[in-house]
Scaffold this motif. Sequence first.
Motif, PDB file in Angstrom:
ATOM      1  N   TYR A  36     -11.436  -3.119  -2.929  1.00 51.20           N
ATOM      2  CA  TYR A  36     -10.689  -4.320  -2.540  1.00 51.20           C
ATOM      3  C   TYR A  36     -10.747  -4.507  -1.025  1.00 51.20           C
ATOM      4  O   TYR A  36     -10.898  -5.641  -0.533  1.00 51.20           O
ATOM      5  N   THR A  39       0.798  -1.237   0.000  1.00 51.22           N
ATOM      6  CA  THR A  39       0.000   0.000   0.000  1.00 51.22           C
ATOM      7  C   THR A  39       0.828   1.283   0.000  1.00 51.22           C
ATOM      8  O   THR A  39       0.353   2.309  -0.477  1.00 51.22           O
ATOM      9  N   LEU A  83      -9.293   1.514  -4.645  1.00 52.12           N
ATOM     10  CA  LEU A  83      -8.869   0.293  -3.982  1.00 52.12           C
ATOM     11  C   LEU A  83      -9.638   0.020  -2.690  1.00 52.12           C
ATOM     12  O   LEU A  83      -9.504  -1.049  -2.100  1.00 52.12           O
ATOM     13  N   LEU A 117     -12.897  -5.650  -7.976  1.00 49.56           N
ATOM     14  CA  LEU A 117     -11.974  -5.493  -6.853  1.00 49.56           C
ATOM     15  C   LEU A 117     -12.537  -6.104  -5.573  1.00 49.56           C
ATOM     16  O   LEU A 117     -11.784  -6.670  -4.770  1.00 49.56           O
ATOM     17  N   THR A 154       1.172   2.821  -3.331  1.00 50.95           N
ATOM     18  CA  THR A 154      -0.065   3.103  -4.059  1.00 50.95           C
ATOM     19  C   THR A 154      -0.270   4.611  -4.195  1.00 50.95           C
ATOM     20  O   THR A 154      -0.181   5.339  -3.224  1.00 50.95           O
TER      21      THR A 154
END
Length: 265
Positions: free
Chosen positions: A40, A26, A37, A248, A29
């Motif tokens: 996710y 992360t 995200l 996701l 990211t």
Amino acid sequence: MHTLLWILFSCFIGGLLSVTAAALVTMNTRTHLVSHLVSYAVGAMLGAVFLEILPHAFKLTNNIEATTFVVLFGILLFFVLEKLLLWRHCHGDHCEVHDMHQESHTSKDHQHTHDAGRSGSMIMVGDLFHNFVDGILIGSAFMVSTSLGIVTALAIIAHEIPQEVGNFLILLNSGYKKKEAFIFNLLASFSTVLGGLLAYFILESMMDWVPFILALAASSMIYVSIADLIPGLHKKTELLSTVFQVTLIVLGVASVALTQLIVEG
């Protein structure tokens, strides 16, 4: 090595490894991708709840009705806690949280919205409970045998990584900086050590509480996913965005299922 030292070492290293591995995913990211995200994170949390945490709680409990009641109680509890966090920021007709939401919608400089740290605060509470129970499980395994303890610790580390990735994403989406998210996740992971110590010293009495602590951890994840994160996903109604979000979410669930399959066979 003495059993207590094995427990302390495994709990400490386990928490450090899982948080560090999640951070590597992360930390790199880009900020404008965090809001995407979050989908996710929703999948990873719900996957952890319904594929791992609740099944584990039901296996350990002698009273499924009481365990499910704790899940319900936990959801209501986290609703009240979130209200308290809102009231802390709101004074009369002026609300800092609502103003922050309004500014994030109108400002061109903001690439994604956040919730003034509310969902991040909630998930940290749940993570403390979950890590605490992980420590109890590791300690319990080492009390049986060293080999079982090592296998259990490795399994928990593997299970934790997808969940910790989700935690990082939620904290970033809540407005925390990457360094703050790492520190908070690392501190929360140390509750594993406390759980291991309690398991070693008062194992029998603590085992009765494990299903209820697991249920409370599950309720926090359910609440954050359903109440805080999913409503934000509904703001993007385009077909492509919806397909991306669903994909996701499925990947989040699949990552937990795959990890579980690899570890448990």
